[in-house]
Design a protein around this motif. Structure first.
Motif, PDB file in Angstrom:
ATOM      1  N   LEU A   1      69.237  -2.223 -37.923  1.00  0.00           N
ATOM      2  CA  LEU A   1      70.433  -2.842 -37.657  1.00  0.00           C
ATOM      3  C   LEU A   1      70.760  -4.316 -38.570  1.00  0.00           C
ATOM      4  CD1 LEU A   1      69.829  -2.861 -33.681  1.00  0.00           C
ATOM      5  CD2 LEU A   1      71.583  -1.470 -35.167  1.00  0.00           C
ATOM      6  N   HIS A   2      69.553  -4.954 -38.968  1.00  0.00           N
ATOM      7  CA  HIS A   2      69.583  -6.096 -39.707  1.00  0.00           C
ATOM      8  C   HIS A   2      69.980  -5.912 -41.015  1.00  0.00           C
ATOM      9  CE1 HIS A   2      67.492  -7.619 -35.952  1.00  0.00           C
ATOM     10  NE2 HIS A   2      68.151  -9.101 -36.277  1.00  0.00           N
ATOM     11  N   ASN A   3      69.212  -5.027 -41.759  1.00  0.00           N
ATOM     12  CA  ASN A   3      69.381  -4.537 -43.247  1.00  0.00           C
ATOM     13  C   ASN A   3      69.416  -3.223 -43.430  1.00  0.00           C
ATOM     14  OD1 ASN A   3      69.892  -4.671 -45.925  1.00  0.00           O
ATOM     15  ND2 ASN A   3      67.376  -5.542 -46.301  1.00  0.00           N
ATOM     16  N   PRO A   4      70.436  -2.487 -43.003  1.00  0.00           N
ATOM     17  CA  PRO A   4      70.440  -0.892 -43.163  1.00  0.00           C
ATOM     18  C   PRO A   4      70.060  -0.245 -44.543  1.00  0.00           C
ATOM     19  CG  PRO A   4      72.690  -1.776 -42.039  1.00  0.00           C
ATOM     20  CD  PRO A   4      71.921  -2.971 -42.728  1.00  0.00           C
ATOM     21  N   VAL A   5      70.518  -1.093 -45.650  1.00  0.00           N
ATOM     22  CA  VAL A   5      70.178  -0.558 -46.803  1.00  0.00           C
ATOM     23  C   VAL A   5      68.823  -1.259 -47.399  1.00  0.00           C
ATOM     24  CG1 VAL A   5      72.511   0.253 -47.549  1.00  0.00           C
ATOM     25  CG2 VAL A   5      71.768  -2.106 -47.931  1.00  0.00           C
ATOM     26  N   GLY A   6      68.214  -1.589 -46.740  1.00  0.00           N
ATOM     27  CA  GLY A   6      66.846  -2.382 -47.276  1.00  0.00           C
ATOM     28  C   GLY A   6      65.671  -1.626 -47.236  1.00  0.00           C
ATOM     29  N   LEU A   7      65.796  -0.766 -47.827  1.00  0.00           N
ATOM     30  CA  LEU A   7      64.667   0.344 -48.097  1.00  0.00           C
ATOM     31  C   LEU A   7      63.865   0.047 -49.357  1.00  0.00           C
ATOM     32  CD1 LEU A   7      66.418   3.972 -47.224  1.00  0.00           C
ATOM     33  CD2 LEU A   7      64.868   2.451 -45.857  1.00  0.00           C
ATOM     34  N   GLU A   8      62.684  -0.321 -49.180  1.00  0.00           N
ATOM     35  CA  GLU A   8      61.622  -0.615 -50.252  1.00  0.00           C
ATOM     36  C   GLU A   8      61.109   0.312 -51.000  1.00  0.00           C
ATOM     37  OE1 GLU A   8      59.086  -3.189 -48.207  1.00  0.00           O
ATOM     38  OE2 GLU A   8      60.477  -4.487 -47.465  1.00  0.00           O
ATOM     39  N   GLU A   9      61.066   1.666 -50.574  1.00  0.00           N
ATOM     40  CA  GLU A   9      60.444   2.377 -51.463  1.00  0.00           C
ATOM     41  C   GLU A   9      61.258   3.648 -52.015  1.00  0.00           C
ATOM     42  OE1 GLU A   9      57.085   4.224 -49.516  1.00  0.00           O
ATOM     43  OE2 GLU A   9      56.246   2.354 -48.820  1.00  0.00           O
ATOM     44  N   VAL A  10      60.875   4.295 -53.248  1.00  0.00           N
ATOM     45  CA  VAL A  10      61.977   5.216 -53.695  1.00  0.00           C
ATOM     46  C   VAL A  10      61.760   6.542 -52.868  1.00  0.00           C
ATOM     47  CG1 VAL A  10      62.268   6.781 -55.679  1.00  0.00           C
ATOM     48  CG2 VAL A  10      61.560   4.457 -55.847  1.00  0.00           C
ATOM     49  N   ARG A  11      60.819   6.792 -52.173  1.00  0.00           N
ATOM     50  CA  ARG A  11      60.623   8.029 -51.228  1.00  0.00           C
ATOM     51  C   ARG A  11      61.367   7.949 -50.044  1.00  0.00           C
ATOM     52  NH1 ARG A  11      54.386  10.127 -51.038  1.00  0.00           N
ATOM     53  NH2 ARG A  11      55.823  11.887 -50.303  1.00  0.00           N
ATOM     54  N   SER A  12      61.525   6.778 -49.602  1.00  0.00           N
ATOM     55  CA  SER A  12      62.495   6.487 -48.566  1.00  0.00           C
ATOM     56  C   SER A  12      63.964   6.748 -48.612  1.00  0.00           C
ATOM     57  CB  SER A  12      62.068   5.308 -47.803  1.00  0.00           C
ATOM     58  OG  SER A  12      60.831   4.750 -47.599  1.00  0.00           O
ATOM     59  N   TRP A  13      64.359   6.340 -49.905  1.00  0.00           N
ATOM     60  CA  TRP A  13      65.658   6.798 -50.623  1.00  0.00           C
ATOM     61  C   TRP A  13      65.899   8.102 -50.633  1.00  0.00           C
ATOM     62  CZ3 TRP A  13      69.642   3.902 -49.920  1.00  0.00           C
ATOM     63  CH2 TRP A  13      69.479   2.641 -49.903  1.00  0.00           C
ATOM     64  N   MET A  14      64.522   8.882 -51.203  1.00  0.00           N
ATOM     65  CA  MET A  14      65.001  10.116 -51.371  1.00  0.00           C
ATOM     66  C   MET A  14      64.921  11.025 -49.788  1.00  0.00           C
ATOM     67  SD  MET A  14      64.744  11.149 -54.423  1.00  0.00           S
ATOM     68  CE  MET A  14      64.371  12.878 -54.208  1.00  0.00           C
ATOM     69  N   LEU A  15      64.227  10.465 -48.981  1.00  0.00           N
ATOM     70  CA  LEU A  15      64.253  11.058 -47.578  1.00  0.00           C
ATOM     71  C   LEU A  15      65.531  10.841 -47.094  1.00  0.00           C
ATOM     72  CD1 LEU A  15      62.730  12.353 -45.284  1.00  0.00           C
ATOM     73  CD2 LEU A  15      61.988   9.953 -44.635  1.00  0.00           C
TER      74      LEU A  15
END
Length: 481
Positions: free
Chosen positions: A276-290
């Motif tokens: 909710l606060h930071n939807p695109v605030g993913l810190e790991e590449v594997r999370s973006w891959m998921l």
């Protein structure tokens, strides 16, 4: 097949079954053994003994007791033969009566009427059944025509079936399994149970991700193709809502993966707050891959679901009902036509058996009459043989008597024995003559052949009546019939 042409079936069984259980031999009147009878009666010795006594006297006109015993023996044989003749003639009369000719000829017309009635009844039942199926097809066709008219559709509805439909279903299952496996691998990082625990959580995310895409594709987004502007707006809103839900589910899953590796409890709440606060605030590449893998699978499931049904809402259902009614109608008509053909063939097979049975009865009738005629000839011949045997026996006695006599033999010694022959009486009251029987058989065969032709015509007429329903209720898409 059971119960059809019952009268014809009974007539066939009666004609085909055997009507006797005996066999008569040809040597019914055995010849007399003259030498044996002469020895039994001791004719030569008695003739010699009585001749030495000049017995019977020369003036005697009547036969003596020895001659009388010979004559009585011959008459006894004639009575025995006559009794055999009477019994055998009665046997033949019974065989003629058991043929049941008059009754069977009467049953032929009854069976003819019954068979035609049964066949016409079968056609009437078939017409009622097929009319109901045709009416259902007409209503479904009218429904489809009205739907296309109201929604200004000119193309044919797309129905998914066969190999392509199975492929789409297999693709959805494959997507679900692959996404569950990949998500389970990513989520296994922070789960105490490792891959098994991650797979359990991944199953829930994959199910929501794939099923939500299918629901929007099948029931909501296709509303954009509707003719109504209001419905189009609902479909457009569904597209936006689907995009939001697909992004939200997969972002939430990616955030959940990052926080689940650091906190044993409360990872779900923390993942929601981070998204909710930071939807695109993913810190790991594997999370973006998921995230990207989940979104890709959702889009593929959405596209696959879009092609499951026709793009226009409700069009596929109407077309499917029409096709089901058409298939039901054509299958019913084919079954009814096959049943008529089977009925005709069954009827014709029974008639052919009856024709063979009548021909067999004709041969048997002729054989009975021929055997009876031979029997009468044998009896007359047997009476002649008895007369000759009697004269031979008398000759043996008289010759021995004459050789031993001192006086002249009686004059009747020179007179031959005349057997009073019996003329048999044949009780043939009401018996069909062979010529009349042959004429009746020919007439019955002609009637049965005509019956087969009539049943064949009724079969063709019934099939044509079934096809006439297509003319009365043509399958058109203009709403008219």
């Amino acid at each position: 097949m059971a119960g059809r042409f019952e009268a014809l079936e009974k007539l066939r069984n009666r004609i085909m079954e055997a009507n006797h259980d005996y066999r008569v031999g040809a040597d019914i009147f055995p010849s007399l053994d003259v030498d044996k009878i002469a020895r039994d009666l001791d004719l030569v010795d008695q003739g010699t003994a009585r001749g030495e006594q000049d017995q019977p006297p020369s003036w005697s006109k009547a036969i003596d007791e020895v001659e009388h015993s010979i004559v009585e023996r011959v008459h006894d044989e004639k009575k025995t033969a006559h009794q055999i003749l009477e019994d055998t003639l009665h046997l033949y009369s019974g065989r003629v009566a058991n043929l049941g000719l008059e009754e069977q000829f009467g049953l032929l017309q009854q069976a003819h009427t019954s068979s035609l009635s049964s066949f016409k009844g079968e056609i009437a039942i078939g017409l009622d059944t097929l009319h109901a199926r045709r009416t259902d097809l007409h209503e479904a066709t009218s429904e489809l025509a009205t739907f296309r008219k109201n929604h200004r559709l000119e193309r044919v509805a797309r129905l998914q079936h066969g190999t392509a439909h199975l492929f789409r279903i297999a693709l959805l299952v494959f997507l679900f399994l692959v996404e569950t496996y990949l998500n389970g691998s990513f989520l296994a990082k922070g789960n105490d149970q490792g891959f098994l625990g991650g797979a359990t959580e991944a199953f829930a995310f994959s199910f929501v991700n794939i099923v939500s895409a299918l629901i929007f594709a099948i029931f909501c987004v296709r509303l954009v193709t509707h003719r109504s502007v209001a419905v189009k707006l609902v479909g457009t809103a569904s597209i936006l809502l689907y995009v939001c839900i697909a992004l939200g589910i997969n972002l939430l899953l990616a955030h959940y993966r990052e926080v689940s590796g650091t906190l044993a409890d409360g990872a779900g709440n923390l993942a929601v707050q981070r998204m909710l606060h930071n939807p695109v605030g993913l810190e790991e590449v594997r999370s973006w891959m998921l995230f990207l893998v989940g979104l890709l699978f959702s889009i593929i499931a959405f596209i696959d679901g879009w092609f499951v049904l026709d793009p226009y809402p409700g069009y596929a259902g109407v077309e499917k009902r029409r096709r089901e009614r058409r298939l039901d109608y054509t299958d019913t008509k084919a079954d009814l036509i096959d049943r008529l053909v089977d009925l005709r063939d069954d009827h014709n097979a029974k008639v052919e058996d009856i024709l063979k049975g009548l021909a067999s009865r004709r041969r048997e009738h002729a054989a009975i009459l021929s055997s009876r005629a031979r029997l009468l000839a044998l009896f007359n011949e047997h009476q002649g043989q008895l007369e000759r045997s009697g004269n031979q026996l008398l000759s043996k006695y008289r010759e021995a008597n004459i050789r031993a006599r001192k006086t002249a033999a009686p004059k009747h010694f020179s007179q031959p024995f005349k057997l009073q022959k019996t003329k048999p009486v044949i009780q043939n009251d009401g018996e069909i003559k062979d010529s009349d029987f042959a004429s009746s058989i020919a007439a019955a065969q002609q009637a049965l052949n005509e019956q087969m032709q009539q049943v064949g015509k009724e079969c063709e007429a019934g099939i044509e009546k079934y096809r006439d329903l297509d003319k009365l209720y043509p399958e058109t898409l203009d709403g008219q019939a």
